[in-house]
Design a protein around this motif. Structure first.
Motif, PDB file in Angstrom:
ATOM      1  N   CYS A  71       0.761  -1.252   0.000  1.00 36.38           N
ATOM      2  CA  CYS A  71       0.000   0.000   0.000  1.00 36.38           C
ATOM      3  C   CYS A  71       0.793   1.304   0.000  1.00 36.38           C
ATOM      4  N   VAL A  72       2.089   1.263   0.271  1.00 33.10           N
ATOM      5  CA  VAL A  72       2.826   2.512   0.498  1.00 33.10           C
ATOM      6  C   VAL A  72       3.888   2.718  -0.583  1.00 33.10           C
ATOM      7  N   THR A  73       3.913   3.936  -1.138  1.00 34.35           N
ATOM      8  CA  THR A  73       4.941   4.292  -2.117  1.00 34.35           C
ATOM      9  C   THR A  73       5.303   5.766  -1.938  1.00 34.35           C
ATOM     10  N   GLY A  74       6.532   6.116  -2.296  1.00 22.62           N
ATOM     11  CA  GLY A  74       6.969   7.503  -2.223  1.00 22.62           C
ATOM     12  C   GLY A  74       7.040   8.054  -0.809  1.00 22.62           C
ATOM     13  N   THR A  75       7.381   7.207   0.141  1.00 23.65           N
ATOM     14  CA  THR A  75       7.336   7.577   1.553  1.00 23.65           C
ATOM     15  C   THR A  75       8.660   7.229   2.229  1.00 23.65           C
TER      16      THR A  75
END
Length: 170
Positions: A71-75
């Protein structure tokens, strides 16, 4: 930034501090794996360790890693000290080790303005001998999984975040 940056390192090395400085300068989103687990469990890490044990907590770290992968990108993700053991760490993003000696970390925690709370929220740091043993056990493992190593003892906070940005191509 499309790929996540995963900050690992021993408890108290400054992952949260570095993450907050990084987001202030580069405007990225940041999350903290311990905060995510605390929110999900509605308990502080220390209480999770006391009530359910370390094995349960480590299982929650894996659940969190699985969620991040999906679920997580660019973080920028600041991880708890033992998070490096999750089985999909490399799939989460570029792994950046914030590296420092045990004595430097211990001194950082003892001399912080809020030293008492910094030490209290790290249940594995309550016994200095055990903490040092744990540090020695983890040191090589951290280096083995890291894509990038930043020696925080020799750099200012600004220099640390600049190196992370350069090496992770932010």
């Amino acid at each position: 930034m499309k790929k996540n940056i995963i900050l690992i390192g021993f408890m108290g090395v400054g992952k949260g501090t570095t993450a907050r400085a990084f987001t202030k300068k580069y405007g990225t989103y940041i999350i903290d794996t311990d905060d995510l687990i605390e929110s999900k469990e509605n308990k502080e890490v220390k209480k999770i360790f006391e009530k359910k044990g370390e094995a349960y907590f480590r299982a929650q770290e894996q659940v969190t890693a699985d969620w991040i992968e999906k679920c997580v990108t660019g973080t920028l993700i600041s991880c708890g000290g033992g998070f490096y053991k999750v089985n999909n760490l490399k799939k989460l993003g570029t792994v950046v080790l914030l590296d420092a000696s045990f004595d430097w970390i211990h001194n950082r925690l003892k001399t912080a303005k809020n030293a008492k709370s910094k030490l209290a929220k790290r249940p594995l740091f309550s016994d200095e001998k055990k903490a040092k043993k744990l540090y020695n056990e983890r040191e090589k493992a951290y280096r083995k999984v890291a894509d990038v190593i930043i020696d925080v003892e020799k750099l200012t906070l600004e220099e640390q975040i600049a190196q992370i940005a350069k090496k992770c191509k932010v």
